[in-house]
Design a protein around this motif. Structure first.
Motif, PDB file in Angstrom:
ATOM      1  N   ASP A  19       2.972 -22.811 -90.011  1.00 40.62           N
ATOM      2  CA  ASP A  19       3.857 -22.993 -88.851  1.00 40.62           C
ATOM      3  C   ASP A  19       3.874 -21.759 -87.958  1.00 40.62           C
ATOM      4  OD1 ASP A  19       5.071 -21.728 -91.082  1.00 40.62           O
ATOM      5  OD2 ASP A  19       7.039 -21.939 -90.143  1.00 40.62           O
ATOM      6  N   LYS A  20       3.436 -20.615 -88.486  1.00 37.15           N
ATOM      7  CA  LYS A  20       3.354 -19.368 -87.714  1.00 37.15           C
ATOM      8  C   LYS A  20       1.898 -18.930 -87.539  1.00 37.15           C
ATOM      9  CE  LYS A  20       7.844 -18.897 -87.486  1.00 37.15           C
ATOM     10  NZ  LYS A  20       8.579 -19.032 -86.209  1.00 37.15           N
ATOM     11  N   LEU A  21       0.991 -19.878 -87.655  1.00 40.06           N
ATOM     12  CA  LEU A  21      -0.442 -19.611 -87.530  1.00 40.06           C
ATOM     13  C   LEU A  21      -0.902 -18.523 -88.509  1.00 40.06           C
ATOM     14  CD1 LEU A  21      -0.894 -19.784 -83.648  1.00 40.06           C
ATOM     15  CD2 LEU A  21      -1.070 -21.628 -85.336  1.00 40.06           C
ATOM     16  N   ASN A  22      -0.233 -18.488 -89.669  1.00 38.58           N
ATOM     17  CA  ASN A  22      -0.568 -17.541 -90.738  1.00 38.58           C
ATOM     18  C   ASN A  22      -0.478 -16.089 -90.290  1.00 38.58           C
ATOM     19  OD1 ASN A  22      -1.088 -19.709 -92.524  1.00 38.58           O
ATOM     20  ND2 ASN A  22      -3.172 -19.887 -91.726  1.00 38.58           N
ATOM     21  N   SER A  23       0.408 -15.814 -89.339  1.00 45.39           N
ATOM     22  CA  SER A  23       0.613 -14.437 -88.906  1.00 45.39           C
ATOM     23  C   SER A  23       1.347 -13.669 -90.000  1.00 45.39           C
ATOM     24  CB  SER A  23       1.404 -14.392 -87.603  1.00 45.39           C
ATOM     25  OG  SER A  23       2.665 -15.018 -87.752  1.00 45.39           O
ATOM     26  N   PHE A  24       1.102 -12.378 -90.053  1.00 41.70           N
ATOM     27  CA  PHE A  24       1.645 -11.550 -91.126  1.00 41.70           C
ATOM     28  C   PHE A  24       3.054 -11.061 -90.818  1.00 41.70           C
ATOM     29  CE2 PHE A  24      -2.658 -11.308 -92.643  1.00 41.70           C
ATOM     30  CZ  PHE A  24      -2.528 -11.096 -94.006  1.00 41.70           C
ATOM     31  N   GLY A  54      -3.792 -24.846 -92.545  1.00 37.63           N
ATOM     32  CA  GLY A  54      -3.439 -25.354 -91.225  1.00 37.63           C
ATOM     33  C   GLY A  54      -4.542 -25.156 -90.203  1.00 37.63           C
ATOM     34  N   ARG A  55      -4.152 -25.019 -88.940  1.00 34.21           N
ATOM     35  CA  ARG A  55      -5.132 -24.994 -87.865  1.00 34.21           C
ATOM     36  C   ARG A  55      -5.602 -23.600 -87.484  1.00 34.21           C
ATOM     37  NH1 ARG A  55      -2.531 -24.352 -82.723  1.00 34.21           N
ATOM     38  NH2 ARG A  55      -0.254 -24.200 -82.904  1.00 34.21           N
ATOM     39  N   ALA A  56      -5.050 -22.571 -88.094  1.00 36.66           N
ATOM     40  CA  ALA A  56      -5.462 -21.200 -87.799  1.00 36.66           C
ATOM     41  C   ALA A  56      -5.860 -20.484 -89.075  1.00 36.66           C
ATOM     42  CB  ALA A  56      -4.340 -20.430 -87.103  1.00 36.66           C
ATOM     43  N   PHE A  57      -6.729 -19.489 -88.940  1.00 40.37           N
ATOM     44  CA  PHE A  57      -6.983 -18.586 -90.059  1.00 40.37           C
ATOM     45  C   PHE A  57      -5.858 -17.564 -90.118  1.00 40.37           C
ATOM     46  CE2 PHE A  57      -8.657 -14.403 -91.374  1.00 40.37           C
ATOM     47  CZ  PHE A  57      -8.827 -14.684 -92.718  1.00 40.37           C
ATOM     48  N   CYS A  58      -5.690 -16.814 -89.040  1.00 39.49           N
ATOM     49  CA  CYS A  58      -4.608 -15.837 -88.982  1.00 39.49           C
ATOM     50  C   CYS A  58      -4.458 -15.347 -87.548  1.00 39.49           C
ATOM     51  CB  CYS A  58      -4.896 -14.655 -89.907  1.00 39.49           C
ATOM     52  SG  CYS A  58      -3.646 -13.351 -89.838  1.00 39.49           S
ATOM     53  N   ALA A  59      -3.233 -15.388 -87.045  1.00 43.77           N
ATOM     54  CA  ALA A  59      -2.954 -14.939 -85.683  1.00 43.77           C
ATOM     55  C   ALA A  59      -2.568 -13.472 -85.616  1.00 43.77           C
ATOM     56  CB  ALA A  59      -1.841 -15.801 -85.071  1.00 43.77           C
ATOM     57  N   GLY A 105      -9.943 -21.581 -88.652  1.00 39.73           N
ATOM     58  CA  GLY A 105      -9.424 -21.812 -87.301  1.00 39.73           C
ATOM     59  C   GLY A 105      -9.342 -20.498 -86.562  1.00 39.73           C
ATOM     60  N   THR A 106      -8.442 -20.409 -85.613  1.00 38.27           N
ATOM     61  CA  THR A 106      -8.338 -19.210 -84.792  1.00 38.27           C
ATOM     62  C   THR A 106      -8.081 -17.960 -85.631  1.00 38.27           C
ATOM     63  OG1 THR A 106      -7.547 -20.454 -82.881  1.00 38.27           O
ATOM     64  CG2 THR A 106      -7.048 -18.107 -82.931  1.00 38.27           C
ATOM     65  N   ALA A 107      -8.852 -16.916 -85.347  1.00 34.67           N
ATOM     66  CA  ALA A 107      -8.651 -15.596 -85.955  1.00 34.67           C
ATOM     67  C   ALA A 107      -8.411 -14.630 -84.806  1.00 34.67           C
ATOM     68  CB  ALA A 107      -9.866 -15.182 -86.769  1.00 34.67           C
ATOM     69  N   ALA A 108      -7.172 -14.173 -84.667  1.00 34.48           N
ATOM     70  CA  ALA A 108      -6.797 -13.368 -83.506  1.00 34.48           C
ATOM     71  C   ALA A 108      -6.243 -12.020 -83.939  1.00 34.48           C
ATOM     72  CB  ALA A 108      -5.764 -14.096 -82.661  1.00 34.48           C
ATOM     73  N   ASN A 113      -9.833  -9.056 -87.377  1.00 41.38           N
ATOM     74  CA  ASN A 113     -10.402  -7.859 -87.987  1.00 41.38           C
ATOM     75  C   ASN A 113     -10.320  -7.883 -89.505  1.00 41.38           C
ATOM     76  OD1 ASN A 113     -11.144  -6.899 -85.497  1.00 41.38           O
ATOM     77  ND2 ASN A 113      -9.200  -5.850 -85.173  1.00 41.38           N
ATOM     78  N   ILE A 114      -9.313  -8.562 -90.062  1.00 42.38           N
ATOM     79  CA  ILE A 114      -9.287  -8.766 -91.506  1.00 42.38           C
ATOM     80  C   ILE A 114     -10.488  -9.613 -91.929  1.00 42.38           C
ATOM     81  CG2 ILE A 114      -8.066  -9.995 -93.363  1.00 42.38           C
ATOM     82  CD1 ILE A 114      -5.446  -9.028 -92.017  1.00 42.38           C
ATOM     83  N   ALA A 115     -10.776 -10.659 -91.169  1.00 42.07           N
ATOM     84  CA  ALA A 115     -11.940 -11.491 -91.482  1.00 42.07           C
ATOM     85  C   ALA A 115     -13.227 -10.667 -91.430  1.00 42.07           C
ATOM     86  CB  ALA A 115     -12.024 -12.661 -90.504  1.00 42.07           C
ATOM     87  N   LEU A 116     -13.374  -9.863 -90.379  1.00 48.38           N
ATOM     88  CA  LEU A 116     -14.617  -9.115 -90.189  1.00 48.38           C
ATOM     89  C   LEU A 116     -14.796  -8.005 -91.216  1.00 48.38           C
ATOM     90  CD1 LEU A 116     -14.715  -8.875 -86.288  1.00 48.38           C
ATOM     91  CD2 LEU A 116     -15.747 -10.598 -87.788  1.00 48.38           C
ATOM     92  N   ALA A 117     -13.730  -7.625 -91.905  1.00 52.17           N
ATOM     93  CA  ALA A 117     -13.837  -6.609 -92.963  1.00 52.17           C
ATOM     94  C   ALA A 117     -14.425  -7.183 -94.246  1.00 52.17           C
ATOM     95  CB  ALA A 117     -12.466  -6.006 -93.247  1.00 52.17           C
ATOM     96  N   CYS A 118     -14.504  -8.503 -94.344  1.00 53.91           N
ATOM     97  CA  CYS A 118     -15.001  -9.142 -95.565  1.00 53.91           C
ATOM     98  C   CYS A 118     -16.524  -9.047 -95.641  1.00 53.91           C
ATOM     99  CB  CYS A 118     -14.528 -10.584 -95.630  1.00 53.91           C
ATOM    100  SG  CYS A 118     -12.719 -10.752 -95.712  1.00 53.91           S
TER     101      CYS A 118
END
Length: 259
Positions: A19-24, A54-59, A105-108, A113-118
């Motif tokens: 519901d919060k686009l997986n924001s931290f 959901g529809r996002a990876f992490c906002a 989904g969206t990675a913003a 940058n968390i995704a790109l560190a993998c």
């Protein structure tokens, strides 16, 4: 907020605030740090698979929480970076096991940058990547100023960061930002297949390779080659090296133990 599951050596970490686009927020960041520590300490974990629900990876950062913590408009934002993103990025990069990121989904912002560190990043064809920091007057954090230029070059990284343009998964592949993209209906199956393959391979060798890659960003050639010799000596003492050689000599498939 963070779901984890260990199956057949694959430790799946799912960001779960759809519901919060997986924001931290702070609670989620604490759970993420705990999950990475579990992945490091548990010998049964052979590969980590990171994805979102959901529809996002992490906002990225939950700005509502960040601004709610203090009414001071001059709050030192480094508190959030030190608390959340430095430990997470270090946790991913220093984890001596392969980390596959499945960007659903969206990675913003920090999420991108968390995704790109993998270690291996794949994405659904419906995913988007955006360095959204400039839209609120901030700079890329979570290793963004370090990792992104090394992946795609300074010119591309500067333009993407300054302009804040959304990049499709296919464009990210073409730039060398991520490994591959897949149709949405087969995406998670592909991610799980990659993770499953890695979970059966020589985990210690992967860890030593990551250690070498990390050091290679700052070492000169001679220093790096000496480090390679040291790491190769360590790899040569592992069970999996001896199993791999024996299997080759016996013309059979090796059975790696990750040790």
């Amino acid at each position: 907020m963070i779901n984890t599951e260990l199956t057949n050596g694959i430790f799946t970490i799912t960001l779960n605030r759809p519901d919060k686009l997986n924001s931290f927020n702070f609670e989620m960041s604490n759970q993420m740090k705990e999950a990475l520590m579990e992945a490091e300490s548990n010998e049964d974990v052979r590969c980590v698979l990171l994805t979102g629900s959901g529809r996002a990876f992490c906002a990225g950062q939950d700005l509502a929480e960040a601004t709610k913590v203090s009414n001071d408009p001059h709050r030192d934002l480094s508190e959030i970076v030190y608390h959340t993103y430095i430990p997470i990025i270090k946790g991913i990069r220093e984890l001596e096991k392969p980390v596959v990121c499945a960007v659903n989904g969206t990675a913003a912002g920090a999420g991108a940058n968390i995704a790109l560190a993998c270690d291996i990043v794949i994405a659904s064809e419906e995913a988007k990547f955006i360095q959204s920091f400039s839209q609120i007057g901030l700079i890329p954090d979570s290793g963004g100023t370090y990792i992104l230029p090394r992946l795609i070059g300074l010119a591309q990284a500067t333009a993407l960061t300054f302009l804040g343009e959304k990049i499709s998964a296919q464009e990210a592949v073409e730039m060398g930002m991520i490994w591959k993209s897949y149709p949405a209906d087969s995406f998670m199956g592909e991610a799980e297949a990659i993770a499953s393959k890695l979970a059966k391979m020589p985990t210690r060798g992967f860890g030593l390779t990551k250690r070498g890659f990390n050091a290679g960003f700052s070492n000169d050639l001679e220093t790096q080659m000496k480090l390679e010799a040291k790491l190769q000596a360590e790899a040569g003492e592992t069970h999996d090296y001896h199993e791999g050689v024996q299997a080759f000599l016996e013309k059979r498939k090796p059975e790696f133990k990750g040790k």
